[in-house]
Design a protein around this motif. Structure first.
Motif, PDB file in Angstrom:
ATOM      1  N   THR A 158      27.464  20.089  -5.893  1.00 36.41           N
ATOM      2  CA  THR A 158      26.332  19.153  -5.874  1.00 36.41           C
ATOM      3  C   THR A 158      25.422  19.778  -7.147  1.00 36.41           C
ATOM      4  O   THR A 158      24.790  18.947  -7.821  1.00 36.41           O
ATOM      5  CB  THR A 158      25.455  19.407  -4.553  1.00 36.41           C
ATOM      6  OG1 THR A 158      25.343  20.798  -4.307  1.00 36.41           O
ATOM      7  CG2 THR A 158      26.407  18.954  -3.264  1.00 36.41           C
TER       8      THR A 158
ATOM      9  N   ASP B  21      25.102   8.982  -2.674  1.00 39.64           N
ATOM     10  CA  ASP B  21      25.627   9.994  -2.433  1.00 39.64           C
ATOM     11  C   ASP B  21      27.064  10.256  -2.149  1.00 39.64           C
ATOM     12  O   ASP B  21      27.619  11.294  -1.866  1.00 39.64           O
ATOM     13  CB  ASP B  21      24.956  11.096  -1.353  1.00 39.64           C
ATOM     14  CG  ASP B  21      23.472  11.487  -1.777  1.00 39.64           C
ATOM     15  OD1 ASP B  21      23.193  11.482  -2.854  1.00 39.64           O
ATOM     16  OD2 ASP B  21      22.468  11.598  -0.824  1.00 39.64           O
ATOM     17  N   THR B  22      27.459   8.904  -1.560  1.00 43.80           N
ATOM     18  CA  THR B  22      28.704   8.789  -1.225  1.00 43.80           C
ATOM     19  C   THR B  22      29.752   7.712  -1.840  1.00 43.80           C
ATOM     20  O   THR B  22      29.577   6.473  -1.207  1.00 43.80           O
ATOM     21  CB  THR B  22      28.767   8.750   0.243  1.00 43.80           C
ATOM     22  OG1 THR B  22      27.705   9.541   0.850  1.00 43.80           O
ATOM     23  CG2 THR B  22      29.986   8.743   0.839  1.00 43.80           C
TER      24      THR B  22
ATOM     25  N   ASP C  18      32.450  12.721  -0.780  1.00 42.95           N
ATOM     26  CA  ASP C  18      31.379  13.213   0.058  1.00 42.95           C
ATOM     27  C   ASP C  18      31.003  14.484  -0.165  1.00 42.95           C
ATOM     28  O   ASP C  18      31.058  15.605   0.499  1.00 42.95           O
ATOM     29  CB  ASP C  18      31.863  13.165   1.581  1.00 42.95           C
ATOM     30  CG  ASP C  18      30.836  13.313   2.403  1.00 42.95           C
ATOM     31  OD1 ASP C  18      29.675  13.640   2.207  1.00 42.95           O
ATOM     32  OD2 ASP C  18      31.297  13.341   3.808  1.00 42.95           O
TER      33      ASP C  18
ATOM     34  N   HIS D 277      28.224  16.177  -0.177  1.00 42.40           N
ATOM     35  CA  HIS D 277      27.466  16.945   0.966  1.00 42.40           C
ATOM     36  C   HIS D 277      28.313  17.275   2.403  1.00 42.40           C
ATOM     37  O   HIS D 277      27.680  17.910   3.214  1.00 42.40           O
ATOM     38  CB  HIS D 277      26.152  16.321   1.375  1.00 42.40           C
ATOM     39  CG  HIS D 277      25.270  16.209   0.112  1.00 42.40           C
ATOM     40  ND1 HIS D 277      24.649  17.253  -0.317  1.00 42.40           N
ATOM     41  CD2 HIS D 277      25.099  15.134  -0.510  1.00 42.40           C
ATOM     42  CE1 HIS D 277      23.931  16.921  -1.356  1.00 42.40           C
ATOM     43  NE2 HIS D 277      24.141  15.484  -1.790  1.00 42.40           N
ATOM     44  N   ARG D 278      29.410  16.524   2.318  1.00 48.18           N
ATOM     45  CA  ARG D 278      30.230  16.798   3.676  1.00 48.18           C
ATOM     46  C   ARG D 278      29.687  16.394   4.843  1.00 48.18           C
ATOM     47  O   ARG D 278      29.717  16.986   5.759  1.00 48.18           O
ATOM     48  CB  ARG D 278      30.887  18.222   3.681  1.00 48.18           C
ATOM     49  CG  ARG D 278      31.702  18.684   2.335  1.00 48.18           C
ATOM     50  CD  ARG D 278      32.221  20.049   2.357  1.00 48.18           C
ATOM     51  NE  ARG D 278      31.161  21.051   2.759  1.00 48.18           N
ATOM     52  CZ  ARG D 278      30.573  21.538   1.891  1.00 48.18           C
ATOM     53  NH1 ARG D 278      30.075  21.329   0.606  1.00 48.18           N
ATOM     54  NH2 ARG D 278      29.614  22.417   2.389  1.00 48.18           N
ATOM     55  N   GLN D 279      28.971  15.153   4.666  1.00 50.45           N
ATOM     56  CA  GLN D 279      28.097  14.800   5.865  1.00 50.45           C
ATOM     57  C   GLN D 279      28.762  13.390   6.408  1.00 50.45           C
ATOM     58  O   GLN D 279      28.530  13.120   7.632  1.00 50.45           O
ATOM     59  CB  GLN D 279      26.658  14.352   5.513  1.00 50.45           C
ATOM     60  CG  GLN D 279      25.987  15.682   4.939  1.00 50.45           C
ATOM     61  CD  GLN D 279      24.453  15.270   4.733  1.00 50.45           C
ATOM     62  OE1 GLN D 279      24.126  14.059   4.824  1.00 50.45           O
ATOM     63  NE2 GLN D 279      23.620  16.263   4.512  1.00 50.45           N
TER      64      GLN D 279
ATOM     65  N   HIS E 269      34.743  22.188   2.018  1.00 50.63           N
ATOM     66  CA  HIS E 269      34.366  22.697   0.710  1.00 50.63           C
ATOM     67  C   HIS E 269      35.084  22.504  -0.336  1.00 50.63           C
ATOM     68  O   HIS E 269      34.701  22.256  -1.403  1.00 50.63           O
ATOM     69  CB  HIS E 269      33.811  24.055   1.217  1.00 50.63           C
ATOM     70  CG  HIS E 269      32.913  24.709  -0.070  1.00 50.63           C
ATOM     71  ND1 HIS E 269      31.549  24.473  -0.234  1.00 50.63           N
ATOM     72  CD2 HIS E 269      33.317  25.659  -0.940  1.00 50.63           C
ATOM     73  CE1 HIS E 269      31.223  25.116  -1.191  1.00 50.63           C
ATOM     74  NE2 HIS E 269      32.128  25.970  -1.805  1.00 50.63           N
TER      75      HIS E 269
END
Length: 185
Positions: free
Chosen positions: A29, A134-135, A148, A150-152, A159
């Motif tokens: 990020t 963001d995606t 992704d 932010h891995r949301q 990670h």
């Protein structure tokens, strides 16, 4: 040289009792933010997408402002309900090659660095899309790719690999039909 190599291998194979792992690293990020800070504005997205299409050999590129809101029942998780539109969809008629997938994953390296017949060489142009989403997602070669950082939104994101690449099998399409239908124009 062979003796030195074997000695080094033996030394590295031993449990080393001194020190801690150490090295340079940059969070994804943070890297994306730094890339976006280097670009002047949102118009760069269009320039970069055209450049990527040209570099790939595409003969068609289309930009579609999709103002629809799509279904939110058959999505990855509760967070992914928020990425169901509106969207800017970019289409070109060239499929990804394996080197393109690899270049996209190797931020800042890219897949065109050693190619004399491409404009882009630095592996950062695509990442201008993060100024509006963001995606980012795309479909190529019967795969859905979701980035992704932010891995949301994608349950398989880690990670080390923050996103997912999903073969578009009938079962996947049925399970996540609201995500897939957002690509129907």
């Amino acid at each position: 040289n062979l003796v030195k190599s074997k000695a080094l291998e033996q030394f590295l194979a031993q449990d080393f009792p001194f020190g801690d792992p150490f090295g340079q690293k940059e969070e994804l990020t943070t890297r994306i933010k730094n890339i976006l800070d280097e670009y002047a504005g949102n118009i760069d997205i269009f320039k970069e997408m055209i450049q990527n299409a040209d570099d790939s050999g595409a003969s068609v590129i289309q930009f579609i402002l999709d103002e629809r809101k799509h279904g939110t029942d058959r999505v990855f998780n509760a967070n992914s309900k928020h990425i169901q539109g509106p969207s800017l969809t970019v289409y070109n008629d060239k499929k990804f090659e394996e080197k393109d997938y690899e270049g996209l994953q190797n931020l800042g390296i890219g897949s065109k660095r050693n190619s004399d017949d491409t404009i882009g060489k630095f592996g950062i142009g695509f990442n201008t899309v993060y100024s509006i989403t963001d995606t980012p997602m795309f479909i190529s070669n019967n795969n859905l790719v979701v980035l992704d950082p932010h891995r949301q939104f994608v349950n398989v994101a880690t990670h080390e690999r923050p996103g997912g690449k999903f073969p578009l099998t009938p079962e996947f399409i049925h399970s996540y039909s609201d995500i897939i239908s957002s690509f129907d124009m």
